[in-house]
Design an enzyme around this catalytic site. Structure first.
Site, mmCIF file in Angstrom:
data_model
loop_
_atom_site.group_PDB
_atom_site.id
_atom_site.type_symbol
_atom_site.label_atom_id
_atom_site.label_comp_id
_atom_site.label_asym_id
_atom_site.label_seq_id
_atom_site.Cartn_x
_atom_site.Cartn_y
_atom_site.Cartn_z
ATOM 1 N N THR A 97 0.886 -1.172 0.000
ATOM 2 C CA THR A 97 0.000 0.000 0.000
ATOM 3 C C THR A 97 0.915 1.211 0.000
ATOM 4 O O THR A 97 1.553 1.533 1.003
ATOM 5 C CB THR A 97 -0.920 0.012 1.237
ATOM 6 O OG1 THR A 97 -1.633 -1.227 1.286
ATOM 7 C CG2 THR A 97 -1.908 1.157 1.150
ATOM 8 N N LYS A 172 -6.944 1.770 -3.225
ATOM 9 C CA LYS A 172 -6.613 1.146 -1.931
ATOM 10 C C LYS A 172 -6.663 2.175 -0.802
ATOM 11 O O LYS A 172 -7.136 1.891 0.308
ATOM 12 C CB LYS A 172 -5.227 0.488 -2.024
ATOM 13 C CG LYS A 172 -4.724 -0.116 -0.725
ATOM 14 C CD LYS A 172 -5.593 -1.269 -0.234
ATOM 15 C CE LYS A 172 -5.041 -1.858 1.051
ATOM 16 N NZ LYS A 172 -5.980 -2.792 1.688
ATOM 17 N N LYS A 241 -0.260 4.530 8.857
ATOM 18 C CA LYS A 241 0.384 4.947 7.601
ATOM 19 C C LYS A 241 -0.673 5.169 6.517
ATOM 20 O O LYS A 241 -0.683 6.187 5.832
ATOM 21 C CB LYS A 241 1.378 3.863 7.164
ATOM 22 C CG LYS A 241 2.039 4.094 5.840
ATOM 23 C CD LYS A 241 1.913 3.024 4.765
ATOM 24 C CE LYS A 241 1.475 1.658 5.018
ATOM 25 N NZ LYS A 241 1.366 0.762 3.883
HETATM 26 P P1 NAD Z 1 5.333 -6.599 7.450
HETATM 27 O O1 NAD Z 1 5.970 -5.498 8.210
HETATM 28 O O2 NAD Z 1 4.856 -7.815 8.162
HETATM 29 O O3 NAD Z 1 6.325 -7.094 6.273
HETATM 30 C C1 NAD Z 1 7.135 -6.225 5.521
HETATM 31 C C2 NAD Z 1 8.459 -6.957 5.285
HETATM 32 O O4 NAD Z 1 9.272 -6.163 4.412
HETATM 33 C C3 NAD Z 1 9.282 -7.147 6.593
HETATM 34 O O5 NAD Z 1 9.551 -8.537 6.769
HETATM 35 C C4 NAD Z 1 10.556 -6.333 6.349
HETATM 36 O O6 NAD Z 1 11.703 -6.921 6.915
HETATM 37 C C5 NAD Z 1 10.629 -6.349 4.814
HETATM 38 N N1 NAD Z 1 11.427 -5.288 4.229
HETATM 39 C C6 NAD Z 1 11.428 -3.961 4.508
HETATM 40 N N2 NAD Z 1 12.280 -3.317 3.702
HETATM 41 C C7 NAD Z 1 12.851 -4.259 2.899
HETATM 42 C C8 NAD Z 1 13.799 -4.214 1.838
HETATM 43 N N3 NAD Z 1 14.361 -3.087 1.456
HETATM 44 N N4 NAD Z 1 14.116 -5.376 1.221
HETATM 45 C C9 NAD Z 1 13.549 -6.551 1.606
HETATM 46 N N5 NAD Z 1 12.647 -6.658 2.601
HETATM 47 C C10 NAD Z 1 12.303 -5.517 3.227
HETATM 48 O O7 NAD Z 1 4.139 -5.901 6.643
HETATM 49 P P2 NAD Z 1 2.851 -6.634 6.021
HETATM 50 O O8 NAD Z 1 1.787 -6.660 7.033
HETATM 51 O O9 NAD Z 1 3.287 -7.868 5.326
HETATM 52 O O10 NAD Z 1 2.419 -5.531 4.937
HETATM 53 C C11 NAD Z 1 3.117 -5.347 3.700
HETATM 54 C C12 NAD Z 1 2.347 -4.320 2.870
HETATM 55 O O11 NAD Z 1 1.021 -4.811 2.619
HETATM 56 C C13 NAD Z 1 2.166 -2.964 3.591
HETATM 57 O O12 NAD Z 1 2.243 -1.936 2.655
HETATM 58 C C14 NAD Z 1 0.763 -3.069 4.181
HETATM 59 O O13 NAD Z 1 0.180 -1.790 4.362
HETATM 60 C C15 NAD Z 1 0.056 -3.890 3.118
HETATM 61 N N6 NAD Z 1 -1.099 -4.679 3.584
HETATM 62 C C16 NAD Z 1 -1.017 -5.429 4.740
HETATM 63 C C17 NAD Z 1 -2.119 -6.174 5.142
HETATM 64 C C18 NAD Z 1 -2.111 -7.023 6.407
HETATM 65 O O14 NAD Z 1 -3.195 -7.502 6.800
HETATM 66 N N7 NAD Z 1 -0.973 -7.243 7.058
HETATM 67 C C19 NAD Z 1 -3.283 -6.182 4.374
HETATM 68 C C20 NAD Z 1 -3.325 -5.429 3.204
HETATM 69 C C21 NAD Z 1 -2.215 -4.689 2.817
#
Ligand code: NAD
Length: 296
Positions: A97, A172, A241
């Site tokens: 997102t 989104k 965020k």
């Molecule tokens: P999360 O924090 O669990 O996972 C993000 C991952 O990215 C982490 O493991 C982190 O170490 C990794 N990361 C960060 N920078 C990096 C880089 N430069 N290279 C490689 N890895 C890197 O977050 P999430 O909950 O999985 O969410 C991911 C995205 O999806 C976000 O934008 C969030 O808003 C969106 N989203 C999440 C959900 C949910 O239910 N969790 C639902 C819809 C959308």
């Protein structure tokens, strides 16, 4: 020929997406900055790669599941990133997102190297990612969308092609602006009814049969709030965020949206009592801690 798919970001969402695709026969490799995230993905059948620079040139389709727009820009345009190392013909599916401006900027830069970029942010949480049932709102040029379609179909249950690059993130942000408001407004309705002597579970049945229903009343309250589980896998920090992204988009369009402004204030102020690591559904505790709190 088996399609080679890379996933950068193996957190709550990326891990499930990678495992879903591996389970459906794609050749999936993943990278994350966190060793723990890499190990968890490996246990789910995903090949882990120690450095991003090894992954990017080796794949046909690259999925990003990163926290924020700034991470997307760094991975795409930064040192040892996709612009530098991706081969012509690669398609990037960004499920983060993020902001529409970042999507458009990155897509324009990658296009110069004949690398496609589509923004395809998701709904459905970690469970949806792990079961291939997420919903995606997509911003893409038709040629890139066609190339990405086998992967998109394997990782999601519903896809809506909203428009050109950036439109997925606009949709989104609008979606999460509503979800952020619905959690608070539903908490207020449940709290009011409870004080009037109505059982919250019965109230939800009534709301869900009526016109006040929403994702909050149909999914969030029954699954994560009323049972006090607060384990959706989506954090307070990430929802704050997204609420901030909605405020920024509203301001950039010079709009005055008073209800959304108030919702944004409530989410921002909640940081005083609810840390970023808490589940996003904990926002309801600000409305009525006696009813929704865990009593710790
Ligand atoms: P999360 O924090 O669990 O996972 C993000 C991952 O990215 C982490 O493991 C982190 O170490 C990794 N990361 C960060 N920078 C990096 C880089 N430069 N290279 C490689 N890895 C890197 O977050 P999430 O909950 O999985 O969410 C991911 C995205 O999806 C976000 O934008 C969030 O808003 C969106 N989203 C999440 C959900 C949910 O239910 N969790 C639902 C819809 C959308």
């Amino acid at each position: 020929m088996t399609l080679k798919v890379g996933v950068i970001g193996l957190g709550n969402m990326g891990r499930g997406m990678a495992a879903t695709l591996a389970g459906k026969g794609f050749d999936v490799s993943g990278f994350d900055l966190s060793g723990a995230a890499l190990a968890q993905a490996e246990n789910l059948g995903v090949k882990s790669v120690g450095v991003c620079a090894e992954l990017i040139p080796a794949v046909d389709v690259l999925i990003l599941s990163l926290p924020k727009a700034e991470h997307v820009e760094a991975v795409c345009l930064g040192y040892d990133g996709i612009l530098e190392l991706g081969r012509a013909g690669l398609v990037v599916i960004d499920t983060t997102t993020s902001t529409p401006e970042t999507s458009r900027k990155v897509a324009a830069a990658l296009r110069e190297q004949r690398i496609g970029f589509i923004d395809a942010p998701v709904s459905g949480g970690p469970k949806g990612a792990a079961t291939g049932t997420m919903s995606m709102v997509i911003g893409a040029e038709p040629g890139d969308l066609a190339k990405a379609t086998p992967v998109l179909e394997a990782m999601s249950g519903t896809r809506v092609h909203i428009g050109s690059v950036g439109a997925g993130n606009v949709a989104k942000i609008a979606n999460n602006m509503l979800a952020a408001a619905h959690l608070i407004s539903t908490a207020e309705a449940v709290s009011m009814a409870a004080k009037a002597g109505v059982d919250p579970e019965k109230l939800l049945q009534g709301l869900n049969a009526g016109s006040g229903r929403s994702g909050a009343s149909q999914v969030m309250f029954p699954t994560w709030v009323l049972n006090k589980a607060y384990d959706s896998g989506f954090t307070m920090g990430l929802m704050r965020k997204d609420v901030g992204l909605a405020s920024d988009l509203t301001a950039s369009l010079d709009l005055d949206l008073p209800l959304s402004r108030l919702v944004a204030q409530l989410w921002q102020q909640s940081s005083q009592t609810l840390p970023d690591s808490d589940d996003f559904c904990c926002i309801v505790q600000r409305t009525d801690n006696a009813l929704f709190g865990r009593g710790e």
